[in-house]
Design a protein around this motif. Structure first.
Motif, short mmCIF file in Angstrom:
data_model
loop_
_atom_site.label_atom_id
_atom_site.label_comp_id
_atom_site.label_asym_id
_atom_site.label_seq_id
_atom_site.Cartn_x
_atom_site.Cartn_y
_atom_site.Cartn_z
N HIS A 109 -30.80 6.16 31.83
CA HIS A 109 -29.49 6.37 30.92
C HIS A 109 -28.54 7.26 31.56
N GLY B 228 -25.55 7.90 30.65
CA GLY B 228 -24.58 8.96 29.83
C GLY B 228 -23.01 8.53 30.23
N ASP C 259 -27.00 4.14 24.72
CA ASP C 259 -28.13 4.32 23.79
C ASP C 259 -28.85 2.96 23.19
N GLU D 228 -31.34 1.67 26.05
CA GLU D 228 -32.50 2.51 26.03
C GLU D 228 -33.37 1.91 24.89
N ARG E 8 -35.12 8.37 32.18
CA ARG E 8 -34.53 9.44 32.72
C ARG E 8 -33.00 9.54 32.11
N ARG E 9 -32.49 10.56 31.62
CA ARG E 9 -31.31 10.84 31.30
C ARG E 9 -30.55 11.50 32.02
#
Length: 316
Positions: A49, A51, A57, A60, A77-78
């Motif tokens: 992810h 960001g 979102d 995901e 993994r963000r």
């Protein structure tokens, strides 16, 4: 030669357990579905992810739903993949993904230890990478494009679809009845790679139908040349030392000086000189015949300087 999707998967023989990079797009969805089907219970998925956009979102959630359907464990993994000053957004996102995958090798995940990682780039992606390298005036290392297999952080990495046309990958996953998501940035022509995909590949397909094979062959030749240059650089480093001694550098041809300097800067300082920076550095090395001759040249994110008889590096 290009392959069918099924042939590429049959030829793929990774060490297990295997992790598949899953973005949720058609290519990574196809790869995950095929691998999970071939090695049930031995495949995991990793989603990064970034960001960077509001749709992330949704990516995901889609990946989580797909993995639940396939009964495949998913790690998310963000990361903050925003580009640093002077860095392209594409490069920043790519580096962030690699760091996320490196975490698997460092035991930062709750999943069983993996032996291999598979990424879903295909033949069209390889062509785009070659054209992108050409547009930037890259040398043989850049023109070598993407390797099909390499080692990083103690893991074996694979791109099993590099000989499969992008349209064939999509046709396969569509035939399996699996949906995928489209990243809206893939159609944003502010990015060079997207312009290549939208504007150049259709023209190449019409004019040179075998372009995927011929570009892949050229990339393979460039990869061999890059390997030879790397071997020569390692031999020359035994003569020049690291950091390199100026007088010994001066005994080499200009081409070998350039090669060993690139090797030193890449391996010791993780930076690559621009063509103009390297040319200026080579001129200064040639002119450095007196004790008082100073060298301080901007290279990458720092400076190459003279330190007595040798070159040295200092951060900006």
């Amino acid at each position: 030669m290009t392959q069918s999707f099924d042939a590429a998967i049959q030829a793929f023989a990774p060490a297990l357990p295997l992790a598949v990079g899953l973005s949720g797009g058609a290519d990574s969805t196809a790869l995950l579905v095929a691998c999970a089907r071939r090695w049930p219970g031995q495949v995991q998925a990793v989603h990064v992810h970034h960001g960077l956009q509001a749709a992330a979102d949704g990516f995901e959630r889609h990946c989580a739903s797909l993995c639940q359907t396939l009964d495949v464990p998913l790690t998310v993994r963000r990361l903050d993949a925003r580009a640093a000053p002077g860095q392209s957004p594409e490069d920043a996102a790519r580096q962030a993904r690699y760091k996320a995958f490196d975490g698997l090798a460092l035991g930062q995940q709750a999943l069983p230890a993996i032996q291999s990682i598979a990424l879903a780039q295909h033949a069209d992606d390889q062509v785009e990478t070659v054209l992108l390298a050409l547009s930037r005036g890259a040398g043989v290392a850049g023109l070598a494009a993407m390797p099909a297999q390499w080692e990083r952080a103690g893991l074996q990495w694979h791109r099993p679809l590099l000989q499969v046309a992008g349209a064939d990958v999509r046709a396969w996953v569509q035939a399996q009845g699996h949906a995928w998501i489209e990243d809206p940035t893939n159609t944003d022509t502010r990015f060079t790679r997207n312009r290549i995909r939208a504007q150049l590949l259709p023209v190449l397909d019409a004019a040179f139908p075998a372009f995927r094979d011929t570009f892949a062959r050229s990339a393979s030749h460039a990869a061999q040349a890059a390997q030879l240059l790397e071997e020569l650089a390692r031999e020359d480093v035994q003569l020049t030392g690291m950091p390199p001694e100026i007088k010994i550098l001066q005994r080499l041809s200009r081409a070998r000086q350039a090669n060993v300097l690139r090797h030193w800067l890449r391996t010791s300082h993780q930076t690559t000189p621009a063509a103009a920076q390297l040319a200026e550095l080579l001129d200064q090395i040639q002119a450095c015949t007196t004790r008082g001759h100073g060298i301080r040249i901007k290279v990458g994110r720092g400076f190459v300087v003279r330190q007595g008889p040798t070159l040295d590096w200092c951060d900006a």
